[in-house]
Each structure stands twice: as structure tokens, then as C-alpha cells.
Design an enzyme around this catalytic site. Sequence first.
Site, PDB file in Angstrom:
ATOM      1  CD  GLU A   1      16.252  -5.458  15.259  1.00 37.58           C
ATOM      2  OE1 GLU A   1      16.683  -4.485  14.616  1.00 37.58           O
ATOM      3  OE2 GLU A   1      15.085  -5.870  15.185  1.00 37.58           O
TER       4      GLU A   1
ATOM      5  NE  ARG B   1       9.779  -2.623   8.567  1.00 34.28           N
ATOM      6  CZ  ARG B   1      10.989  -2.938   9.014  1.00 34.28           C
ATOM      7  NH1 ARG B   1      11.115  -3.779  10.026  1.00 34.28           N
ATOM      8  NH2 ARG B   1      12.067  -2.415   8.460  1.00 34.28           N
TER       9      ARG B   1
ATOM     10  NE  ARG C   1      12.122  -2.192  17.606  1.00 34.87           N
ATOM     11  CZ  ARG C   1      12.096  -3.504  17.418  1.00 34.87           C
ATOM     12  NH1 ARG C   1      13.186  -4.221  17.649  1.00 34.87           N
ATOM     13  NH2 ARG C   1      10.996  -4.105  17.001  1.00 34.87           N
TER      14      ARG C   1
ATOM     15  CB  SER D   1      19.038  -5.891  11.237  1.00 36.19           C
ATOM     16  OG  SER D   1      18.452  -6.641  12.264  1.00 36.19           O
TER      17      SER D   1
ATOM     18  NE  ARG E   1       6.930  -7.234  17.302  1.00 34.80           N
ATOM     19  CZ  ARG E   1       8.032  -7.820  16.851  1.00 34.80           C
ATOM     20  NH1 ARG E   1       8.281  -7.830  15.560  1.00 34.80           N
ATOM     21  NH2 ARG E   1       8.876  -8.397  17.680  1.00 34.80           N
TER      22      ARG E   1
END
Length: 427
Positions: free
Chosen positions: A349, A262, A391, A352, A277
Site C-alpha cells: 500500500e 504515528r 514509500r 489510501s 513503517r
Amino acid sequence: MYDIKWIRENAELFDNGRKRRGLEPLSAQLLAFDDARRAAITQLQVAQERRNAASREIGAAMKAGDSTKAEALKAEVAQIKENWPALEEAERYAVAELDAALAAIPNTPLDAVPDGADENDNVEVSRWGEPRKFDFTPKEHFEIGEGLGLMDFETAAKLSGARFVVNKGPLARLERALAQFMLDLHTGAHGYMEVNPPLLVRDDAMFGTAQLPKFREDQFAAGDGYWLIPTAEVPLTNLVRESILDEAQLPIRMTAGTYCFRAEAGAAGKDTRGMIRQHQFYKVELVSITTPEQSLEEHERMTGCAERVLQTLGLPYRKVVLCTGDMGFASQKTYDLEVWLPGQGKYREISSCSVCGDFQARRMGARYRPAESKGPRFVHTLNGSGVAVGRAMVAVLENYQEADGSVTIPQALRPYMGGMERIARSS
């Protein structure tokens, strides 16, 4: 992706859904585009019919010896042929204009989704586990990893720039162990089929799951119409594109452990240190293909599968339902699982799980044949992180850290770590 016929028949409902996402009404503009498309198609049809009719009339005029009428009709046909490319171009433009507008519209939230502007309006559903009480000040994961001499951001920056990391030795093995543990859990206990998909996909695949065209700047282009996947959701969901399944085949449940890429175009200044991130990260993905009647129940099931990962690892977390202003573009409803990070002193987070209805299916042309119905229907698609491996490693390092800088390995991971119980700095 929306059906313009549905918007025409449900304009108020469509605009209300946009309002809940904080967007302006759009039905009137879309219907104007559709009117232009219909008019262009009608003009082509009328011209085609007149050309065919005039061609027949030419034969009749010549047979009757009326050369003047025949020549006039020939001139008319010639004029239609001359105008034809412009009519075709007008139709192409009208269709492209409508398609582009429809492709840029996010999915409509379900009624059960709370209204809100951003993450501050998300609603907590439940919590699991009690955060550990430390008798020392807990460190963040990058402090732990660098203290162990096994997490190297400086060298990664020399190789690739910011938002990359080099993990070494037991930390590299811990990342691999986490992925293997998750895949074994999802395939063995949860009934998902493991898939090893391509990491490069074409434009159509990215469009199918709605990464394109709206989120082009968030993706890594690989040249010649290829893209590095931002998530295994893209290849897994597109496995059913342009197909008609039998209802007996559903639900289809798939999982994959892949690297994801990403650009993080909108993340300037956010989580600039550490592994939260990254441009490249490993994630175990869950994807389900279901009937419309199954999809909401499947959403709860999928979220539960991701929760079990965290529970088995003994990581405290909370489950929240995202509000209309924070949910993803393709989602009808999303649960986020947020794991407790003692180094940061807050929940972050880690998964999801979203139900998308037939939004992606329409973009992909993915349908199924109901057992009790004549015509095919669009499938419903769901996707979720099961979970983000990087994560998860962050959470393990922070929750299982010790005062001397070492890290205790959770029981569930020890078989994947060759029986290792603790990661400590080599002397």
C-alpha cells in the site's frame, strides 16, 4: 459521528451496517442512553417550570395574606434549588454517556463495499504497468540505500530509537524531489490548492477527523492538549470546521506536503526493517470538501489523481477496494493503491483514498448552504494520500535499481534532481 435521531429512525439499517463490519448490534443500547438523556432533560424542565410557577404563587399567597401557604411554597422552591445541582449533573452524565458512545462508532460502509473480515478479502479493481523483469536478484530498498552509503538506520536509532532513518546526499534530495514533484502535479494539473498547515493540532481537531478518542494510543501527544499530526488530513479537513460555506464554494480541493507522526502502537513485529513503517514520515495529502451529490464522483477523481503520480513515475501498481473488515474507522469506502516492490516480490500500500460522507462533518460542525434550499446541510469530506513520499522512494529504489547497486532516476524527477540521472556509491 452519528445523529441519534437517525439511529432511532433507522435502527435496523444502523445495526446491519455494524454487522457488515463484524460488530455487534448497538442501536438498543444507544436508544437506552438517549432515553436516559431525554428523561434527565425532562426532569430539569419540569423542575424549572415548577420553580417558576411556585415563585409566582408565593407572590399571590403573600398578597392574599396566606402566610402559611407562602412559607410552604418557599420551602418547595428551596428544595428544588437544593436538588438542582444533582439534576444538572444527571443531565450532564446522560449527555456525556451518549456522546461518548456515538463518538466510538465507525462509519457505515456503502452498499458497494465488499463484505469481508480483513485484507485478504479486499477486491482488486485494476492493475497498471508490468513489473520489471530483472536479470539479477532485486534487493530491498534498505539494502540498496545502505549499499549506497546514504541510508542510515543505525545512527537514527541512536538519535531517536527504532523506526527512524537518516537519509543523506542524493537520497535526501530524492525524497525532497518526490514531494515537490507530487505537489506540482496536484496543484498544476489537478487543481488542488497547496496549503502549509500546522503540524501541531488541538484535541478538537483530532476528534473532528476521528483520530480521537478511539485511536489515542496511535498518536503522539505533544503536551498541553496538543498532538503531532498523523496525517495532513487532520488540519486540512478541519479548515472548514464550525463554518457554513456557500454551495458555490464547493468542491474545495486542498493538498499539503507535511511530516506525519504515528506511534504505530499495533505494528509490533511488522516491517521492522526499512522505511515502510516509520514513526516520522513525509506524505503529500489530498483533501476534498464537497456536497453529498458530488462526493462519490470526487472519490473516483481523487483516486485517479493519486494513480497519475505512480503512472508518471512508471511504478507498477494495483488498485483494490477495501472490504468492510479492513476499511478505516471514518470511511464509507476506500480504494488502496498498492505499488509493486520487486525486492519484496509483492504489492504494498502506498495510497489510501477514502470518502467519509458527513461522518467527519458532523464531528466538526462543517456545513454548507445549498443554493436551492433554506437550511444548511453537512458537507461531505474525502481524503487520500497523493502519495506517501517515503514509500514512493522505496518503490523508486527497488524498481529502478541496477545490478551494480546504483539507481536510475525516473525521467519525471530529473528536473528536481538538478539533471542527475543516476545515484551511485561515491568512490
